[in-house]
Each structure stands twice: as C-alpha cells, then as structure tokens.
Design a protein around this motif. Sequence first.
Motif, PDB file in Angstrom:
ATOM      1  N   TYR A 181      -9.004   6.903  -4.091  1.00 22.18           N
ATOM      2  CA  TYR A 181      -8.677   5.379  -3.899  1.00 22.18           C
ATOM      3  C   TYR A 181      -8.215   4.824  -4.941  1.00 22.18           C
ATOM      4  CZ  TYR A 181      -9.844   0.951  -1.963  1.00 22.18           C
ATOM      5  OH  TYR A 181      -9.723  -0.179  -1.766  1.00 22.18           O
ATOM      6  N   LYS A 182      -8.498   4.966  -6.331  1.00 29.77           N
ATOM      7  CA  LYS A 182      -8.146   4.371  -7.443  1.00 29.77           C
ATOM      8  C   LYS A 182      -6.630   4.733  -7.675  1.00 29.77           C
ATOM      9  CE  LYS A 182      -8.432   1.771 -10.917  1.00 29.77           C
ATOM     10  NZ  LYS A 182      -8.916   0.182 -10.646  1.00 29.77           N
ATOM     11  N   TYR A 183      -6.318   5.833  -7.155  1.00 30.91           N
ATOM     12  CA  TYR A 183      -4.977   6.275  -7.312  1.00 30.91           C
ATOM     13  C   TYR A 183      -4.050   5.426  -6.183  1.00 30.91           C
ATOM     14  CZ  TYR A 183      -0.796   9.250  -6.396  1.00 30.91           C
ATOM     15  OH  TYR A 183       0.592   9.518  -6.374  1.00 30.91           O
ATOM     16  N   PHE A 184      -4.455   5.250  -5.147  1.00 32.25           N
ATOM     17  CA  PHE A 184      -3.943   4.330  -4.255  1.00 32.25           C
ATOM     18  C   PHE A 184      -3.652   3.045  -4.675  1.00 32.25           C
ATOM     19  CE2 PHE A 184      -6.123   7.192  -0.365  1.00 32.25           C
ATOM     20  CZ  PHE A 184      -4.942   8.009  -0.517  1.00 32.25           C
ATOM     21  N   GLU A 185      -4.705   2.555  -5.235  1.00 33.02           N
ATOM     22  CA  GLU A 185      -4.663   1.086  -5.715  1.00 33.02           C
ATOM     23  C   GLU A 185      -3.546   1.054  -6.966  1.00 33.02           C
ATOM     24  OE1 GLU A 185      -8.164  -1.619  -6.833  1.00 33.02           O
ATOM     25  OE2 GLU A 185      -7.988  -0.265  -8.546  1.00 33.02           O
ATOM     26  N   GLN A 186      -3.717   1.993  -7.833  1.00 38.04           N
ATOM     27  CA  GLN A 186      -2.820   2.067  -9.094  1.00 38.04           C
ATOM     28  C   GLN A 186      -1.302   2.226  -8.709  1.00 38.04           C
ATOM     29  OE1 GLN A 186      -4.759   3.893 -12.426  1.00 38.04           O
ATOM     30  NE2 GLN A 186      -2.898   4.641 -13.316  1.00 38.04           N
ATOM     31  N   LYS A 187      -1.166   2.972  -7.622  1.00 38.72           N
ATOM     32  CA  LYS A 187       0.259   3.377  -7.101  1.00 38.72           C
ATOM     33  C   LYS A 187       0.682   2.103  -6.115  1.00 38.72           C
ATOM     34  CE  LYS A 187       1.088   7.153  -9.377  1.00 38.72           C
ATOM     35  NZ  LYS A 187       2.032   7.085 -10.431  1.00 38.72           N
ATOM     36  N   GLU A 188      -0.112   1.077  -5.911  1.00 33.21           N
ATOM     37  CA  GLU A 188       0.263   0.067  -5.024  1.00 33.21           C
ATOM     38  C   GLU A 188       0.507   0.399  -3.615  1.00 33.21           C
ATOM     39  OE1 GLU A 188       3.442  -2.155  -6.761  1.00 33.21           O
ATOM     40  OE2 GLU A 188       2.137  -3.063  -8.181  1.00 33.21           O
ATOM     41  N   LEU A 189      -0.479   1.471  -3.083  1.00 27.02           N
ATOM     42  CA  LEU A 189      -0.290   1.834  -1.811  1.00 27.02           C
ATOM     43  C   LEU A 189      -1.479   1.243  -0.856  1.00 27.02           C
ATOM     44  CD1 LEU A 189       0.153   5.511  -2.854  1.00 27.02           C
ATOM     45  CD2 LEU A 189       1.986   4.057  -1.909  1.00 27.02           C
ATOM     46  N   LEU A 190      -2.096   0.297  -1.363  1.00 25.71           N
ATOM     47  CA  LEU A 190      -3.126  -0.231  -0.535  1.00 25.71           C
ATOM     48  C   LEU A 190      -2.690  -1.629   0.403  1.00 25.71           C
ATOM     49  CD1 LEU A 190      -6.345  -0.358  -3.043  1.00 25.71           C
ATOM     50  CD2 LEU A 190      -5.885   1.276  -1.129  1.00 25.71           C
ATOM     51  N   SER A 191      -3.403  -1.577   1.527  1.00 27.60           N
ATOM     52  CA  SER A 191      -2.900  -2.615   2.283  1.00 27.60           C
ATOM     53  C   SER A 191      -3.326  -4.021   1.867  1.00 27.60           C
ATOM     54  CB  SER A 191      -3.161  -2.503   3.880  1.00 27.60           C
ATOM     55  OG  SER A 191      -2.974  -3.600   4.506  1.00 27.60           O
TER      56      SER A 191
END
Length: 279
Positions: A181-191
Amino acid sequence: MVAVIDAVVQQSQIYMTRISKWKSKVSLNIEVGPYVLKLAETQKEVISCFQLRHQVFYQELSGKTKKTKLDFDDFDPICDHLIIVEQTTQKIVGTYRMHSSNESNRFYTETEFEMPRQMNCFRPSFVELGRACIHQDHRKGLVISLLWRGIVEYMNRTEAAYLIGCSSLKYNNTRQVALVYKYFEQKELLSSQIFKPQKAYQLSDFLFWLMVYSAGLNDKQIEEAEQLIPSLLKTYIKAGAKIASYPAYDKEFNCIDFITILKKSEMNSRFTLKLSRLN
C-alpha cells in the motif's frame, strides 16, 4: 452432515435452473493464434467457467474443495462471462466475470467495501470485473493480453466510462500488505478517493504497519513491494488504473483485495494500441 450436503445440492440445482437458458448480453468472438476470445453463450460454457474457478480458487490456491466442485454466487446470473477457449481442445482456459451497471444495481464490490449508494460516483455506466482466473498451463502473456482485449471490447460495447473491481494479493501478511500500500502511495498510484473495507473485512493491525513505513520506502523495500504485486494487478496499473481502497481481508479465499478503478478516458493509449494489434 447429510442435511448440509442436501442443502448444498439443492442450492446448486436452484442455481442451475437460473442459468438453464443462458444468453450473453453482448456479442464478442475473436480468434487470436491458438485461442478464441468470446463471451460464454450457453449454460455448458458458464458451468465450465465455474469449474475452472473452483479448480484455481479452491483446489490450487487454498487446497480446499466444494461439494459441487463449482465456484458461483448470486451475482453470476446477472453477469457476462468472458472466456478464452483453446481451439485444439475446446477447453476454457481463462475467464473473467463482467458485470455491467446497465444490468443491475447490485455489485460484489459493495459486499467488501463501504461504497456510495449503488456506486453512483461511477455513473452513468461502468463495468465491474471479478473472478479472474487462468488455468496454470496457460498463464502467459498472450492469454493475459487476450483477457484485457476482451475487457476493452466489452467496455466499448456497453459504453462504460469506468472499469472497477477487486484485485487480489494471494497472502495476508499485514506487514507485506502495508508495504505494498505504501508503495502505491509513494508511486502516486492511489486514487483521489479511498474507500474503506466493511468492518468484517478490516485488518486490525494495518494502520500500525502503515505507520512503520510512514517515512517512505527505501530501495530494498520498493523492490520487495514490486515482487509482491501480482502480474494481473501490474497489468491494471500499466493500463492506467488507480488503487482506490484500503486493503480488505477476504477470509473465504484467504487473500487481500484492493479496489482498482480505471477511467476509460484515462486509459493508457499505448496499452490499448498493443491490444488492438493482437491477431
């Protein structure tokens, strides 16, 4: 015990009656190499989808089996079932459940996540994906690409503006889930909008582990996170999808689900061009 078995058999019989005169809602039939990409058109083909799903989700991934040896639920009769047929054997080797909002106001995603009423934020039209699986002998790039070709074609035929669904991680280690989840956040992949799991699906120590990674991931942690993301979810991301939820723990399949959302107007043009060239 006998009563339980009888109940299962009765449920199965009722269900088979519901799909006895099966008819797909959209027409699709494309030959690519050794495969045919189409929608299930008969009861026999739909049941073959349920058999493949049982084989993958229960026998292969969880080491379990159901009395019926079929994986189905109440949503299946109102969905279309995208299938990939191996031409030489005529066996279904891949399937994806397609649920058009044109057909229903009930959606599987709502059973795991707190969603706005009838998912109105995705109106006027969207497609909910689910129950994706591929036979272990056919898990290769062409089959995955074919499934995506079918998804795009289905969106076009139903005039869907959004594609949504639950993408699964086949483990339930909370540290690893928080890392991803943190990876998604760091890579700007979160909606921009993040949905919460229903109470019964929440991971009790998820926020603790998220705090552990609050300072950001280092290179080694980024590499670990990338290895933990399954190929199907990576394909969603390549297509332009965003992650739109905190993780939900599915106890039945012992896996973690994230909502993924893909807006058709934001779909990666290079990705769709590559799919259109499959022939």
